[in-house]
Structures are given as C-alpha cells and as structure tokens.
Write a protein that holds these residues in place. Sequence first.
Motif, mmCIF file in Angstrom:
data_model
loop_
_atom_site.group_PDB
_atom_site.id
_atom_site.type_symbol
_atom_site.label_atom_id
_atom_site.label_comp_id
_atom_site.label_asym_id
_atom_site.label_seq_id
_atom_site.Cartn_x
_atom_site.Cartn_y
_atom_site.Cartn_z
ATOM 1 N N SER A 3 0.835 -1.207 0.000
ATOM 2 C CA SER A 3 0.000 0.000 0.000
ATOM 3 C C SER A 3 0.865 1.251 0.000
ATOM 4 N N LEU A 4 2.182 1.087 -0.130
ATOM 5 C CA LEU A 4 3.146 2.193 -0.245
ATOM 6 C C LEU A 4 3.117 3.108 0.971
ATOM 7 N N GLY A 5 2.850 2.508 2.128
ATOM 8 C CA GLY A 5 2.894 3.275 3.366
ATOM 9 C C GLY A 5 1.575 3.890 3.784
ATOM 10 N N TRP A 6 0.534 3.745 2.968
ATOM 11 C CA TRP A 6 -0.766 4.337 3.309
ATOM 12 C C TRP A 6 -1.464 3.546 4.421
ATOM 13 N N PHE A 7 -1.220 2.237 4.464
ATOM 14 C CA PHE A 7 -1.812 1.399 5.503
ATOM 15 C C PHE A 7 -0.733 0.485 6.073
ATOM 16 N N LYS A 8 -1.063 -0.183 7.148
ATOM 17 C CA LYS A 8 -0.159 -1.162 7.743
ATOM 18 C C LYS A 8 -0.427 -2.516 7.068
ATOM 19 N N ASP A 9 0.426 -2.876 6.147
ATOM 20 C CA ASP A 9 0.206 -4.083 5.350
ATOM 21 C C ASP A 9 0.371 -5.347 6.187
ATOM 22 N N PRO A 10 -0.524 -6.308 6.003
ATOM 23 C CA PRO A 10 -0.412 -7.586 6.725
ATOM 24 C C PRO A 10 0.394 -8.612 5.943
ATOM 25 N N ILE A 11 0.835 -9.647 6.626
ATOM 26 C CA ILE A 11 1.335 -10.840 5.953
ATOM 27 C C ILE A 11 0.110 -11.583 5.423
ATOM 28 N N LEU A 12 0.152 -11.971 4.159
ATOM 29 C CA LEU A 12 -0.960 -12.693 3.546
ATOM 30 C C LEU A 12 -0.604 -14.168 3.396
ATOM 31 N N SER A 13 -1.576 -15.032 3.550
ATOM 32 C CA SER A 13 -1.315 -16.467 3.395
ATOM 33 C C SER A 13 -0.815 -16.795 1.993
ATOM 34 N N THR A 14 -1.196 -15.989 0.987
ATOM 35 C CA THR A 14 -0.759 -16.217 -0.387
ATOM 36 C C THR A 14 0.733 -15.944 -0.581
ATOM 37 N N MET A 15 1.351 -15.264 0.377
ATOM 38 C CA MET A 15 2.789 -14.984 0.315
ATOM 39 C C MET A 15 3.620 -16.157 0.817
ATOM 40 N N LEU A 16 2.968 -17.161 1.407
ATOM 41 C CA LEU A 16 3.670 -18.178 2.182
ATOM 42 C C LEU A 16 3.669 -19.547 1.505
ATOM 43 N N THR A 17 3.798 -19.587 0.195
ATOM 44 C CA THR A 17 3.692 -20.853 -0.529
ATOM 45 C C THR A 17 4.976 -21.682 -0.480
ATOM 46 N N SER A 18 6.098 -21.079 -0.128
ATOM 47 C CA SER A 18 7.370 -21.805 0.042
ATOM 48 C C SER A 18 8.288 -20.931 0.887
ATOM 49 N N ASP A 19 9.363 -21.519 1.420
ATOM 50 C CA ASP A 19 10.325 -20.726 2.189
ATOM 51 C C ASP A 19 10.931 -19.631 1.318
ATOM 52 N N TYR A 20 11.367 -20.029 0.121
ATOM 53 C CA TYR A 20 11.994 -19.068 -0.795
ATOM 54 C C TYR A 20 11.054 -17.922 -1.118
ATOM 55 N N ARG A 21 9.820 -18.252 -1.467
ATOM 56 C CA ARG A 21 8.861 -17.216 -1.856
ATOM 57 C C ARG A 21 8.514 -16.309 -0.668
ATOM 58 N N THR A 22 8.399 -16.894 0.512
ATOM 59 C CA THR A 22 8.094 -16.090 1.704
ATOM 60 C C THR A 22 9.151 -15.017 1.915
ATOM 61 N N ILE A 23 10.420 -15.410 1.861
ATOM 62 C CA ILE A 23 11.515 -14.461 2.085
ATOM 63 C C ILE A 23 11.571 -13.434 0.959
ATOM 64 N N ARG A 24 11.481 -13.916 -0.283
ATOM 65 C CA ARG A 24 11.608 -13.017 -1.433
ATOM 66 C C ARG A 24 10.481 -11.985 -1.473
ATOM 67 N N VAL A 25 9.251 -12.438 -1.281
ATOM 68 C CA VAL A 25 8.110 -11.512 -1.341
ATOM 69 C C VAL A 25 8.173 -10.495 -0.206
ATOM 70 N N MET A 26 8.543 -10.933 0.976
ATOM 71 C CA MET A 26 8.675 -10.001 2.097
ATOM 72 C C MET A 26 9.680 -8.895 1.771
#
Length: 306
Positions: A156-179
């Motif tokens: 949200s580019l700082g407009w809101f406090k973004d949450p961790i989404l379950s869709t970000m957590l499909t693998s260890d690699y993807r979790t780290i990279r997306v974060m």
Amino acid sequence: MKRKVILSIASITLIIILIFLLSPFTRYILKQGYRQAGLLLSRVSLEDALKDEKLTPVIKKRIKLAKKAKVFGLTELGLKENGNYETFVHIKNNCFVYVVTAAEALSFKLKRWNFPIVGSFPYKGFFEKADAQAEKNVLKQKGYDTELRCSSAFSSLGWFKDPILSTMLTSDYRTIRVMLHEMTHAAIWVTNKVTFNEALAVFVAAKGVQFYYKKYYTPKRYKRLLKYQKRSKIRRKKIKDLRAVLHKLYKSSLTKNEKLRKKDEILTAFSTNNKKFYRGSKLNNAAIMSYGIYNFKIKTIEEYYH
C-alpha cells in the motif's frame, strides 16, 4: 430570481457529483477500496494467528519465517521500519490480486492507468477475477494484446499497515523473497517510475534472499538457490532478446497483416523452443512487457550496485 440561480447551481452540482460517482473509474476505486477496507478489518495479530487451530503447521512455520525475514530486511539490508507485517490475513483463494496488463498489438507501448496521488501505472489490479477478466475482454476487443496474471501480495506504499498474507507463504523461498520485495516498495517508491521501482525491488529481494540463504541455510540449499537464480537470468535474457526481434519486425516495412502473421510464428517458435525456461502460456506483447516491468532494468541496477 436569486433563488432560481441557487437551485440551478445546486442541480448542476448534484448532476456533476452523480456523474462522477457513477463513472467507471469511480466505481472501480470505490469497489477496490471497499475490498481493501475489508482486508484491513480482517487482520489479526501474528500472536493470535500462531494460536489459530485452523491454520496448518506449515503456514504457522512460514509466518515465523516472514517475521524473521522482516527483521533481516531491517537489520541486514537497511530497509525501513514502518509497522508493516505485524498482522496476518488468511486469503481463501490462492490468488490475492488479479492484474491486467495491455499493450498495442504491433508495438511494446503499454496502456497506462492514472490514479490520484500514487501516479501512473502500466497495470491495473482487481480483487475479483471476474472484474479483471471483464477489463481484459474490453481491452482485447479494442485490439490490445492482454495479460491477466495472479499476484500473491501488494504494497500500500505506506498508506496502511500491510499484513502478511497467506498467499505470500507458498514456500520458504517465496516467503523471504516476497517479504523483501514488498518491504523495498514501502521504503522506496518514486512516483510515475513503476519500472524502476519494480526492478529495484526485484534486485533487492534477489540479493537479500542470497544473503539470507547463505546465513541461515545449508551450503547445499544455498547452491540450489544460486542455480535457480542463474536460470532466471537466462530466462530474462531470452525474453529480452525476443522483444528485440519483435521490435525490429514492428519497425519493418511489412504490411500489418504480414507483421501479425510473422509475430505469431516468432512467438509460437519461442514457446516451443524454450519450455525449459518459460512454462507460461504463449507470450504476447503485454506478457513480454509485464515481465519486463520487473526484469528488464535489473542489469542497470546491478551495474550501479557493483
């Protein structure tokens, strides 16, 4: 007379407001804003998420990994603390946002959408797949090459406090990279420079993942990561070279129909000969440039880095 003038002004003002409220752009903003508000209201603390019996052990493990990746981004990469990723939202679908991109059929000029405050974007996001598909169909009817892709996260580019989404957590690699990718957006975003912003986030995330794996994972997993990233670089070069071939075709003196026929032949051959590096559906100008937004400027950023 004065009363009539006032009533006329009021009527005109009301009509303008109604037209504005009923415009497609405003309906889009209101609908996506409503869904965004629903997302924010469904956030739970990470502590509560980790206690939730409905969440699988794998999801809980990756929530912890996402927390660790955030700390790594702050302490090792110098990214900005802004209160993001302290909450969690479970998304029922595998896809969080559906993104539409469009480009002219015989050029790589992307359609752009203008939004208040945040500026111009070469893509448009939807929370509902049906809405994204409808937008894609309209653009296709107008003669554009189109692409509809799934995105597992957003900033949200700082407009809101973004949450961790379950869709970000499909693998260890993807979790780290997306974060690390989304944290880069929250730290640095240059208005109307989407290609730079995305390429920078891809570069920071790729380097960050390297550092993270080298520090916390076994040498075997680190080497596997480097091999995967090398394949990604080869894929990037192949698609960039494809764009150059097509660009030359589009600038040629052939007729429109000849260009379209030759374009189809080139794209079919590319898909057939590069299955090892590209497993997506058949490419078109929109798909090439959608990929390019994130990848074509990385080499420039790498040169500055080195």
